[in-house]
Design a protein around this motif. Structure first.
Motif, short mmCIF file in Angstrom:
data_model
loop_
_atom_site.label_atom_id
_atom_site.label_comp_id
_atom_site.label_asym_id
_atom_site.label_seq_id
_atom_site.Cartn_x
_atom_site.Cartn_y
_atom_site.Cartn_z
N VAL A 118 -4.26 6.28 2.58
CA VAL A 118 -3.14 6.55 3.21
C VAL A 118 -2.77 5.38 3.76
O VAL A 118 -1.34 4.56 3.42
CB VAL A 118 -3.80 7.12 4.57
CG1 VAL A 118 -2.06 7.57 5.00
CG2 VAL A 118 -4.43 8.58 3.95
N ALA A 119 -3.14 4.01 3.86
CA ALA A 119 -2.14 3.08 4.54
C ALA A 119 -2.23 2.15 3.29
O ALA A 119 -1.17 1.63 3.21
CB ALA A 119 -3.82 2.06 5.36
N TYR A 120 -2.74 1.97 2.36
CA TYR A 120 -2.58 1.99 0.90
C TYR A 120 -1.08 2.39 0.56
O TYR A 120 -0.13 1.35 -0.24
CB TYR A 120 -3.58 1.69 -0.20
CG TYR A 120 -3.77 1.09 -0.89
CD1 TYR A 120 -2.90 -0.07 -1.47
CD2 TYR A 120 -4.22 1.88 -2.44
CE1 TYR A 120 -2.77 -1.35 -2.06
CE2 TYR A 120 -4.44 0.91 -4.01
CZ TYR A 120 -3.69 -0.59 -3.34
OH TYR A 120 -4.27 -1.44 -5.20
N SER A 121 -0.99 3.35 0.15
CA SER A 121 0.36 4.22 -0.24
C SER A 121 1.19 3.65 1.32
O SER A 121 2.93 3.23 0.98
CB SER A 121 0.02 6.04 0.31
OG SER A 121 -0.04 6.75 1.35
N LEU A 130 2.41 0.25 0.46
CA LEU A 130 3.54 0.72 -0.60
C LEU A 130 4.89 0.62 -0.24
O LEU A 130 5.78 -0.28 -0.55
CB LEU A 130 3.36 1.04 -1.79
CG LEU A 130 3.97 1.64 -3.39
CD1 LEU A 130 3.97 1.16 -4.33
CD2 LEU A 130 3.14 2.98 -3.37
N ALA A 131 5.17 2.03 0.16
CA ALA A 131 6.42 2.30 0.24
C ALA A 131 7.41 1.10 1.53
O ALA A 131 8.64 0.32 1.30
CB ALA A 131 6.65 3.42 1.63
N GLY A 132 6.09 0.16 2.24
CA GLY A 132 6.54 -1.08 3.20
C GLY A 132 7.30 -2.25 1.94
O GLY A 132 8.43 -2.90 2.13
N ILE A 186 6.10 7.98 -4.54
CA ILE A 186 4.32 8.01 -4.57
C ILE A 186 3.47 7.87 -3.65
O ILE A 186 2.08 8.03 -3.63
CB ILE A 186 4.07 6.21 -5.77
CG1 ILE A 186 5.06 6.35 -6.65
CG2 ILE A 186 2.84 5.96 -4.82
CD1 ILE A 186 4.33 7.46 -7.83
N MET A 187 3.66 7.49 -2.39
CA MET A 187 3.44 7.55 -1.44
C MET A 187 3.17 9.00 -0.55
O MET A 187 1.81 9.48 -1.23
CB MET A 187 4.32 7.58 -0.47
CG MET A 187 3.08 7.28 1.62
SD MET A 187 4.37 6.36 2.35
CE MET A 187 6.23 7.69 2.54
N PHE A 195 -4.52 -5.86 1.88
CA PHE A 195 -6.07 -5.29 2.72
C PHE A 195 -7.06 -4.35 2.45
O PHE A 195 -7.54 -4.53 2.47
CB PHE A 195 -4.96 -5.04 4.76
CG PHE A 195 -6.77 -4.92 5.68
CD1 PHE A 195 -6.60 -6.78 6.15
CD2 PHE A 195 -6.50 -4.65 5.43
CE1 PHE A 195 -7.96 -6.63 7.27
CE2 PHE A 195 -8.27 -4.09 6.36
CZ PHE A 195 -8.30 -4.85 7.41
N ALA A 196 -5.52 -3.56 2.74
CA ALA A 196 -5.68 -1.98 1.83
C ALA A 196 -6.20 -1.82 0.36
O ALA A 196 -7.23 -1.25 0.77
CB ALA A 196 -4.44 -1.04 2.08
#
Length: 383
Positions: A86-89, A92-94, A173-174, A113-114
């Protein structure tokens, strides 16, 4: 989890769930890789500056190392994997919304980190799934990660062609990643054990360290393909606009194909021969792309690199999980940490070398890493 008592149907369901999260993780990373050139252009970064920005990802990796190993021993890889994906996705949007260099740096640190938390936890799940079968299956999971990379590259090419911004692309994608994570979570292995004093990370012994270095060298080449292949085709190959992603797509296609046959090939010819051949294919492909920087020859070279790197990491992880000197989980964490450092450190190093010399010089030096895979595998004790 008592694997011996696990019904056959549930074993297959676990394998599908683990494969699904591998696919989600690969889709997230490939989506970022497919838009690096776009983000570089939007922020007005030269190659050296981009290389500096990409060093933010290894910084996030290093910050994640002690935390990821510790938290997995406390709550289990299943829970860590869900939160990390969840943090990874979200990060990505960030990356897609970053309008300034400092925002991109911050997001890349969080992305690194993620990504490391995902890497360690998802491979821990893969090892647990492989233990339920009497044959190697780890490479097929990595094949799904590569297949996701191929899919992500295709989506990225479509988004570029349609003029869709990285932010909208990454938000789509998120949402897909979160849906895939939610679907898979309930079927993953419950691996939380009783609390003990086992360290989350232990320095590997000599044999495991060699495995880590082989993975490190191969993943430098793999990381170069992810982050610099599009830029190489744009600036060196001078590919037409619609073809700048062709090398990356060709690489991902052959890497995915190679991983789906890696288990069979290694069983037939042995791990040592497989790794030796992998290193030679990687180096040959990179040398072809450097010496003949034309559209079709560069595509051929990138295809060879894809076949070359395809089997290295899965075979290294599978071998590490059978270590007689360390518990499987600790051995995997140690080896994967060394290897993944190469995956993240390689791209920024290429950026600095490209700034000082040229991308062709950078890719030549990366080709040497493929030869190192062959040389170290020749000397290592592999069954």
């Amino acid at each position: 989890m008592n694997s011996a008592a696990l019904p056959t149907t549930k074993k297959h369901v676990l394998r599908i769930a683990v494969g699904a999260v591998f696919f989600v993780a690969g889709l997230i990373f490939a989506s970022w890789a497919s838009r690096i050139a776009t983000i570089q252009q939007e922020l007005g970064l030269n190659d050296a500056q981009l290389g500096g920005m990409l060093f933010s990802i290894p910084v996030g990796l290093m910050l994640s190392l002690p935390f990821s190993g510790w938290i997995i021993t406390k709550v289990g890889s299943r829970t860590v994997l869900a939160f990390a994906l969840v943090a990874y996705s979200i990060t990505l949007a960030g990356l897609g919304s970053a309008a300034h260099v400092y925002q991109l740096i911050a997001c890349l640190v969080l992305f690194g980190f993620a990504s490391n938390a995902v890497n360690i936890s998802v491979n821990t799940q893969a090892v647990a799934a492989e233990q339920l079968y009497k044959r190697p299956i780890l490479a097929s999971f990595h094949g799904l990660w590569s297949l996701a990379g191929f899919t992500g590259a295709g989506i990225g090419t479509l988004m570029i062609g349609k003029g869709i911004t990285p932010l909208y692309h990454f938000c789509i994608i998120m949402l897909l990643a979160m849906a895939g994570t939610l679907f898979s979570y309930r079927y993953l292995a419950h691996d939380k054990g009783p609390a003990d004093d086992t360290p989350a990370f232990a320095w590997p012994d000599r044999s495991l360290f060699k495995l880590g270095i082989i993975a490190f060298c191969s993943l430098i080449c793999e990381g170069a393909m992810f982050d610099w292949s599009v830029i190489y085709f744009k600036k060196i190959v001078l590919a037409p606009g619609a073809w700048i992603g062709a090398g990356y797509t060709a690489f991902m296609c052959t890497m995915a194909t190679g991983r789906f046959v890696a288990d069979y090939f290694a069983h037939r010819f042995g791990i040592k021969i497989t790794l030796q051949l992998s290193g030679l294919l990687t180096a040959t492909g990179l040398f072809v792309a450097v010496l003949f920087p034309h559209l079709y020859t560069a595509i051929l070279g990138f295809m060879l690199v894809g076949f070359g790197v395809s089997s290295v990491v899965p075979l290294i992880y599978s071998t590490a999980g059978k270590s007689a000197t360390m518990p499987a989980g600790m051995a995997l964490a140690a080896v994967s940490t060394i290897g993944f450092a190469g995956f993240l450190a390689g791209p920024p190093i290429i950026g600095f070398l490209a700034g000082a010399f040229s991308l062709r010089v950078s890719f030549t030096l990366i080709a040497v890493m493929g030869l190192c895979v062959t040389a170290i595998a020749t000397k290592a004790k592999l069954n």
